[in-house]
Structures are given as structure tokens and as C-alpha cells.
Design an enzyme around this catalytic site. Structure first.
Site, PDB file in Angstrom:
ATOM      1  N   ARG A   1       0.938  -1.446   0.013  1.00 57.89           N
ATOM      2  CA  ARG A   1       0.092   0.044   0.006  1.00 57.89           C
ATOM      3  C   ARG A   1       0.863   1.124  -0.110  1.00 57.89           C
ATOM      4  O   ARG A   1       1.625   1.582   0.910  1.00 57.89           O
ATOM      5  CB  ARG A   1      -0.917   0.118   1.246  1.00 57.89           C
ATOM      6  CG  ARG A   1      -1.648   1.395   1.407  1.00 57.89           C
ATOM      7  CD  ARG A   1      -2.959   1.413   2.260  1.00 57.89           C
ATOM      8  NE  ARG A   1      -3.867   0.348   1.474  1.00 57.89           N
ATOM      9  CZ  ARG A   1      -4.644  -0.577   2.240  1.00 57.89           C
ATOM     10  NH1 ARG A   1      -4.203  -0.934   3.440  1.00 57.89           N
ATOM     11  NH2 ARG A   1      -5.505  -1.258   1.656  1.00 57.89           N
ATOM     12  N   ALA A   2       1.160   1.622  -1.137  1.00 62.01           N
ATOM     13  CA  ALA A   2       2.193   2.667  -1.483  1.00 62.01           C
ATOM     14  C   ALA A   2       2.186   4.021  -0.845  1.00 62.01           C
ATOM     15  O   ALA A   2       2.210   4.836  -1.687  1.00 62.01           O
ATOM     16  CB  ALA A   2       2.583   2.792  -2.907  1.00 62.01           C
ATOM     17  N   CYS A   3       2.206   4.287   0.394  1.00 64.12           N
ATOM     18  CA  CYS A   3       2.329   5.459   1.088  1.00 64.12           C
ATOM     19  C   CYS A   3       3.534   6.158   0.763  1.00 64.12           C
ATOM     20  O   CYS A   3       3.675   7.322   0.947  1.00 64.12           O
ATOM     21  CB  CYS A   3       2.195   5.094   2.567  1.00 64.12           C
ATOM     22  SG  CYS A   3       3.170   4.317   3.562  1.00 64.12           S
ATOM     23  N   HIS A   4       4.577   5.390   0.353  1.00 64.69           N
ATOM     24  CA  HIS A   4       5.808   6.095  -0.113  1.00 64.69           C
ATOM     25  C   HIS A   4       5.700   7.193  -1.072  1.00 64.69           C
ATOM     26  O   HIS A   4       6.449   7.992  -1.169  1.00 64.69           O
ATOM     27  CB  HIS A   4       7.069   5.412  -0.178  1.00 64.69           C
ATOM     28  CG  HIS A   4       6.640   4.339  -1.495  1.00 64.69           C
ATOM     29  ND1 HIS A   4       5.874   3.211  -1.340  1.00 64.69           N
ATOM     30  CD2 HIS A   4       6.897   4.504  -2.728  1.00 64.69           C
ATOM     31  CE1 HIS A   4       5.963   2.353  -2.538  1.00 64.69           C
ATOM     32  NE2 HIS A   4       6.680   3.116  -3.516  1.00 64.69           N
TER      33      HIS A   4
END
Length: 170
Positions: free
Chosen positions: A133-136
């Protein structure tokens, strides 16, 4: 039953945690993915069971991602969170590979007032599924790499891998 495994990655050893799911590929839904020295990382529970094979599909997809051959994960995710967190995480899921979005834009996508961008940031920071879950991909409005539970150097490495940042020469 909660199961886990550890896998090596270019970012260090990843801890994958999951639960049995009859609908998940491989029978395990991913509930957490943690990196070394991550804030609020999962800790192996005394009642958890090591189950490397349960994460074969997740490990394969992660390998492909780090090799630059995968731009989206196809895993069943089962992270627990408040309704607000779930709404923000669903908005995070709309940010594509190689793209970034500001916290304010993420608030808009989540249907939250721009003035609540700080609450959105808190929800992003509570994401238990780093990387998948690409919160970066969420950055400051000025383009700065603000906050990442596993550290700014890892955020920078992920965004560089995805082509959203140019490699730093030095």
C-alpha cells in the site's frame, strides 16, 4: 490464525504477517508488511506461527517489484484500521506506480477537507502495509519527502526505483 515470514529485500529484512483467507491466492491475506527499524512495526506474537509457504505469492510479487518487473501488487490485503484510515488507505491505493501525490491531493481523493491534511498524514503514517500500500508515494506539496515510517532514505529508494525521483549522484 496469524502467520508470518521474513524475506530479504534491498531495503532489509521484511516481516510479512497474514491471516488465513479462503479467497486469497495461496490462502493468506496480508495484514502487515514491516521493514527494519520502522515506527510501529509489527512484532511477532507468541501465538503466531511461522509459515513461509503461506507467503510464496507475496514473496514472488515483492521480488518482481524490486527487480523492476512489477508495477502493481495483486494480493488480498486485510489490514485493520478505523473507517477514516480505510478511506485514506483506499485513496493511497489510487496513486499509481512512478507517481506521487501531495497530502492535500490525497485528502481530496479521500473526500476529506484540505484543512484535514494533517489527519490524512496521520492515517498514512498508520498504514501497516508499507510498500504494497504505497504510502511512500505521498509527498509534501512542495515536493519534499516528508515522513515515512521506515525512514526517508527508504522512501527515496522506493521512489527512485519507480522512476518518480532521479538517482542522487554523489
Amino acid at each position: 490464525m496469524t502467520v508470518y515470514t521474513r524475506i530479504e529485500s534491498p531495503l532489509g529484512e521484511l516481516l510479512l504477517v497474514g491471516e488465513d483467507s479462503p479467497t486469497a491466492n495461496g490462502g493468506t491475506a496480508l495484514t502487515s508488511l514491516s521493514m527494519p527499524d520502522q515506527r510501529n512495526a509489527a512484532r511477532i506474537g507468541t501465538d503466531w506461527r511461522a509459515a513461509d509457504a503461506a507467503f510464496d505469492e507475496a514473496a514472488r510479487q515483492l521480488r518482481e517489484y524490486f527487480e523492476g518487473r512489477r508495477t502493481a501488487f495483486e494480493l488480498e490485503l486485510a489490514a485493520e484500521g478505523t473507517p477514516f484510515q480505510q478511506r485514506v488507505w483506499a485513496a493511497v491505493d489510487t496513486v499509481g506506480y512512478g507517481s506521487t501525490v501531495s497530502y492535500g491531493e490525497l485528502a481530496r481523493r479521500a473526500g476529506v477537507a484540505r484543512s484535514d491534511a494533517r489527519a490524512v498524514g496521520t492515517a498514512v503514517g498508520a498504514n501497516p502495509l508499507l510498500l504494497v500500500r504505497a504510502c511512500h508515494r505521498v509527498i509534501g506539496a512542495d515536493g519534499s519527502l516528508r515522513g515515512y515510517a521506515a525512514g526517508i532514505p527508504r522512501k527515496e529508494a522506493l521512489l527512485t526505483l519507480e522512476g518518480a525521483l532521479q538517482p542522487q549522484l554523489g
